[in-house]
Structures are given as C-alpha cells and as structure tokens.
Design an enzyme around this catalytic site. Structure first.
Site, mmCIF file in Angstrom:
data_model
loop_
_atom_site.group_PDB
_atom_site.id
_atom_site.type_symbol
_atom_site.label_atom_id
_atom_site.label_comp_id
_atom_site.label_asym_id
_atom_site.label_seq_id
_atom_site.Cartn_x
_atom_site.Cartn_y
_atom_site.Cartn_z
ATOM 1 N N THR A 1 -13.668 3.133 4.770
ATOM 2 C CA THR A 1 -12.650 3.968 5.582
ATOM 3 C C THR A 1 -13.168 3.559 6.993
ATOM 4 O OG1 THR A 1 -13.931 5.912 5.553
ATOM 5 C CG2 THR A 1 -12.109 5.842 4.114
ATOM 6 N N CYS B 1 -3.633 -18.978 -17.131
ATOM 7 C CA CYS B 1 -4.699 -20.158 -17.421
ATOM 8 C C CYS B 1 -6.020 -19.623 -16.459
ATOM 9 C CB CYS B 1 -4.284 -21.466 -16.722
ATOM 10 S SG CYS B 1 -4.047 -21.723 -15.194
ATOM 11 N N PHE C 1 -8.611 6.647 -1.355
ATOM 12 C CA PHE C 1 -7.339 6.900 -2.127
ATOM 13 C C PHE C 1 -6.506 8.253 -2.015
ATOM 14 C CE2 PHE C 1 -5.726 7.658 -6.545
ATOM 15 C CZ PHE C 1 -4.935 6.503 -6.818
ATOM 16 N N ARG C 2 -7.439 9.194 -1.463
ATOM 17 C CA ARG C 2 -6.899 10.416 -1.093
ATOM 18 C C ARG C 2 -6.508 11.164 0.195
ATOM 19 N NH1 ARG C 2 -9.358 10.271 -5.224
ATOM 20 N NH2 ARG C 2 -8.861 11.360 -7.316
ATOM 21 N N ASP D 1 -20.842 11.999 6.606
ATOM 22 C CA ASP D 1 -20.308 10.675 7.026
ATOM 23 C C ASP D 1 -21.301 9.388 6.525
ATOM 24 O OD1 ASP D 1 -18.349 8.760 8.367
ATOM 25 O OD2 ASP D 1 -20.010 8.460 9.338
ATOM 26 N N ILE E 1 -11.880 -3.119 -3.872
ATOM 27 C CA ILE E 1 -11.148 -4.364 -4.068
ATOM 28 C C ILE E 1 -11.188 -5.099 -2.927
ATOM 29 C CG2 ILE E 1 -10.118 -3.490 -6.197
ATOM 30 C CD1 ILE E 1 -7.614 -3.005 -4.150
ATOM 31 N N ASP E 2 -11.588 -4.701 -1.888
ATOM 32 C CA ASP E 2 -11.535 -5.344 -0.359
ATOM 33 C C ASP E 2 -12.437 -6.282 -0.020
ATOM 34 O OD1 ASP E 2 -13.980 -4.054 0.082
ATOM 35 O OD2 ASP E 2 -13.178 -2.269 0.813
ATOM 36 N N CYS F 1 1.207 -23.996 -14.425
ATOM 37 C CA CYS F 1 0.965 -24.090 -15.757
ATOM 38 C C CYS F 1 2.289 -23.039 -16.263
ATOM 39 C CB CYS F 1 -0.195 -23.338 -16.455
ATOM 40 S SG CYS F 1 -0.234 -21.629 -16.402
ATOM 41 N N HIS G 1 -13.058 -3.103 -10.378
ATOM 42 C CA HIS G 1 -11.599 -3.046 -10.349
ATOM 43 C C HIS G 1 -11.219 -4.216 -9.625
ATOM 44 C CE1 HIS G 1 -12.095 1.663 -10.248
ATOM 45 N NE2 HIS G 1 -12.236 1.150 -11.583
HETATM 46 P P1 NAD Z 1 -11.477 7.834 -3.683
HETATM 47 O O1 NAD Z 1 -10.435 7.732 -2.986
HETATM 48 O O2 NAD Z 1 -11.287 8.633 -4.920
HETATM 49 O O3 NAD Z 1 -12.745 8.632 -3.194
HETATM 50 C C1 NAD Z 1 -13.258 8.217 -1.735
HETATM 51 C C2 NAD Z 1 -14.443 9.445 -1.362
HETATM 52 O O4 NAD Z 1 -14.736 9.123 -0.250
HETATM 53 C C3 NAD Z 1 -13.426 10.537 -1.064
HETATM 54 O O5 NAD Z 1 -14.304 11.796 -1.766
HETATM 55 C C4 NAD Z 1 -13.602 10.801 0.399
HETATM 56 O O6 NAD Z 1 -14.089 12.262 0.778
HETATM 57 C C5 NAD Z 1 -15.015 10.206 0.659
HETATM 58 N N1 NAD Z 1 -15.021 9.423 2.199
HETATM 59 C C6 NAD Z 1 -14.316 8.566 2.772
HETATM 60 N N2 NAD Z 1 -14.723 8.347 3.904
HETATM 61 C C7 NAD Z 1 -15.804 8.765 3.904
HETATM 62 C C8 NAD Z 1 -16.656 8.493 4.806
HETATM 63 N N3 NAD Z 1 -16.559 8.047 6.148
HETATM 64 N N4 NAD Z 1 -18.058 9.195 4.897
HETATM 65 C C9 NAD Z 1 -18.260 9.835 3.567
HETATM 66 N N5 NAD Z 1 -17.348 10.241 2.681
HETATM 67 C C10 NAD Z 1 -16.106 9.282 2.648
HETATM 68 O O7 NAD Z 1 -12.338 6.584 -4.151
HETATM 69 P P2 NAD Z 1 -12.747 5.715 -5.142
HETATM 70 O O8 NAD Z 1 -13.805 7.060 -6.172
HETATM 71 O O9 NAD Z 1 -13.257 4.561 -4.775
HETATM 72 O O10 NAD Z 1 -11.532 5.571 -6.288
HETATM 73 C C11 NAD Z 1 -10.257 5.033 -5.839
HETATM 74 C C12 NAD Z 1 -9.611 3.837 -6.291
HETATM 75 O O11 NAD Z 1 -8.891 3.199 -5.686
HETATM 76 C C13 NAD Z 1 -10.867 2.740 -6.636
HETATM 77 O O12 NAD Z 1 -11.227 2.765 -7.993
HETATM 78 C C14 NAD Z 1 -10.519 1.466 -5.885
HETATM 79 O O13 NAD Z 1 -10.324 0.490 -6.927
HETATM 80 C C15 NAD Z 1 -9.114 1.869 -5.323
HETATM 81 N N6 NAD Z 1 -9.151 1.717 -3.912
HETATM 82 C C16 NAD Z 1 -9.941 0.755 -3.352
HETATM 83 C C17 NAD Z 1 -10.103 0.655 -1.917
HETATM 84 C C18 NAD Z 1 -10.905 -0.359 -1.249
HETATM 85 O O14 NAD Z 1 -11.104 -1.528 -1.866
HETATM 86 N N7 NAD Z 1 -11.465 -0.214 0.095
HETATM 87 C C19 NAD Z 1 -9.578 1.622 -1.216
HETATM 88 C C20 NAD Z 1 -8.586 2.561 -1.649
HETATM 89 C C21 NAD Z 1 -8.595 2.666 -3.200
HETATM 90 ZN ZN ZN Z 2 -1.859 -20.868 -14.801
#
Ligand code: NAD
Ligand code: ZN
Length: 264
Positions: free
Chosen positions: A45, A149, A52-53, A253, A120-121, A173, A138
């Site tokens: 973040t 393929c 996600f949330r 944080d 996934i980033d 393919c 993921h």
């Molecule tokens: P989640 O969104 O379920 O949980 C993230 C947690 O991080 C939350 O509890 C939040 O409170 C906490 N958080 C956010 N910023 C913070 C900070 N600066 N300091 C401390 N805590 C912080 O995420 P998850 O458990 O990874 O599950 C979400 C799914 O969605 C993942 O499996 C992923 O595949 C996908 N996703 C990936 C990305 C990415 O690649 N960056 C982003 C969003 C979702």
């Molecule tokens: Zn192919």
C-alpha cells in the site's frame, strides 16, 4: 532445540510501543538462522497499490471474474483485460516501499533463503529478490501466459492489439492468453504451494507481513510454520485471524516497523 523465541517470550506489542516492538524484532532477527517472510497486499500500500479491503480499492469495485468464465467467454476476457489496463499505470508507477526494502536487506544478509508472497505486483523482485527466490502463491500480474502452451506474453504487445481491435490477442498456438495470476476457481500452483510448505517447515522465524490471513489456503502457511516450532511474528495494522498464536504482533504501519531494518 531452543528457538529464537525462548529468550524473548510471547508479547503482543501495539502502536504505542513501536520502539519496544522494533527492539524485540531486532532480537528475534539476530537470533534466527533461517527467516521466512510471508507477505500480503499490506506491504504494497505504501507503494500506491491498494489492498483488498481498502474502501474504493481497485479490487472491490468489480466482482472478480472466475476462471471458468474467463475461459468460456470472449466477453469476460475482454472485460478482464479492460480492467487490467485501467490499473496498469498504478502497477507501472509502483516502487518498492520500506517493507520490501527491509526484507531485501535481510535476504542480502543471507538470513532469508526465499520469500512467500500472496502479492501479484512483482515488487519483491523489483526490490532485489532473485525471481527464483520469490514463491508466488497467487501468481503475477505483470506478464501473461498462454493457457494451452504456457508461452509467456508481455503486456505492452497485448495492450496494443487490445486498443486496436477491442479484443485481447490469442497465442500463436490458438490458446487463450491470461495474466499469470491465480483467478478465483483456478487451481493453486502446486509447485509454489509445496515450496511454501517446505520453507514454513524449515525456518526458525516466520514473518507474516501485511496479510489479513483470511485467504485460504495461503493463510495455512504461517500456521504450519508455528506448528513446526518457528517463532511467528505478525506485522499488520489491523488485527488478524492468528494474532493469538503469534509470539510477537506489531500492530502498526509496516514501513515504520520495518524501516529500521533497511541496510544503509
Ligand atoms: P488483504 O487486503 O486481505 O489484507 C491486507 C492487510 O494489510 C489488511 O489487514 C490491512 O489492514 C493491512 N495493511 C494495509 N496497509 C498496511 C500498512 N501500510 N501497514 C500495516 N498494515 C497494512 O490482503 P491479502 O491478505 O494479501 O489478501 C488479498 C488478496 O488479493 C491477495 O491474496 C492477493 O493475491 C490479492 N491482492 C494483491 C495485491 C498486490 O499484489 N499488491 C493487492 C491487492 C490484492
Ligand atoms: Zn500458446
């Protein structure tokens, strides 16, 4: 065998005690031989990628497209790529944050054999992890794969075709091309799951960073580490499902908590 937690004991640290929590974490890191980090969306973040949330987060605006729908419907594929290109700039702009950089410092110091991520980033690789030392549960959204393929395809070429024709290209393919992520309803990558389990079984310190620990089966990995005797540290600003089981919870944080561990 004594583990790094014996001298420290179980403590739940909260925001007001950040300095003490960082001291505890430093002790645990120094005592550990093999540290396995496990990261979720919260570590990114700070890099500008919403988790996600978060309200209005990119993932909450649209209902996810399940894997079977993607494979069955050209309209679903067009919609999936439209959404992917809307968030393309966000991914392209993102730079590793303090959490990524601190974990890279521990990796370079030889304490971290590999890292497990739900993200996934690609930001752990950008921050200096060798791609083979990042276990992606993921997948990865910064490139695409043919579902027949397994040929790798880069996003700029797909985007060009998409913008010209309104549809994503197929593979040479004839197969369907999809970002290299694991969609809802798609099988988890077996090799990555196995490797994550092996890492969890063979570490003395497990760091769960920025995950709400509600997405299964990924959330089972920290539990496995704890059951096998590793010290479990959870760093997340909100409570998680497994705080009760942890040896140290830093409810703060991630950048502030891990920043002091970035090597100069
Ligand atoms: P989640 O969104 O379920 O949980 C993230 C947690 O991080 C939350 O509890 C939040 O409170 C906490 N958080 C956010 N910023 C913070 C900070 N600066 N300091 C401390 N805590 C912080 O995420 P998850 O458990 O990874 O599950 C979400 C799914 O969605 C993942 O499996 C992923 O595949 C996908 N996703 C990936 C990305 C990415 O690649 N960056 C982003 C969003 C979702
Ligand atoms: Zn192919």
């Amino acid at each position: 065998m004594p583990n790094a937690g014996d001298s420290v004991g179980r403590t739940i640290m909260i925001t007001a005690d950040l300095e003490t929590a960082i001291d505890r974490l430093r002790d645990l890191i120094e005592a550990a031989r093999r540290i396995v980090p496990f990261t979720g969306a919260g570590i990114s973040t700070e890099s500008g990628i919403p988790d996600f949330r978060s309200p209005g987060g990119l993932w909450t605006k649209n209902k996810p497209i399940p894997f079977d729908d993607y494979m069955a419907s050209a309209d679903a594929r067009t919609e999936a790529w439209r959404r992917r290109f809307v968030i393309d700039e966000t991914f392209a702009r993102a730079k590793p944050g303090r959490g990524h950089r601190a974990l890279t410092s521990l990796y370079r110091a030889g304490k971290v054999p590999a890292l497990i991520t739900q993200n996934i980033d690609n930001l752990h690789q950008t921050s200096g992890f060798s791609p083979q030392d990042v276990v992606e549960l993921h997948g990865n959204t910064t490139y695409a794969l043919c579902m027949d393929c397994a040929q790798r395809h880069e996003l700029p070429g797909i985007r060009e075709t998409f913008e010209e024709s309104g549809h994503p290209p197929d593979c040479a393919c004839g197969g369907i091309i999809k970002t290299a992520t694991v969609s809802f309803g798609q099988a988890m990558p077996a090799a990555a799951m196995q490797r994550a389990q092996d890492l969890a079984n063979d570490c003395d310190l497990f760091l769960a960073v920025g995950s709400s620990l509600v997405v299964w089966p990924a959330a089972g990995i920290p539990l496995l580490a704890k059951r096998n005797g590793a010290v479990l540290v959870i760093i997340n600003r909100e409570p998680t499902e497994f705080d009760e089981l942890a040896d140290l919870v830093i409810r703060n944080d991630i950048g502030d908590a891990l920043g002091p561990f970035i090597a100069p």
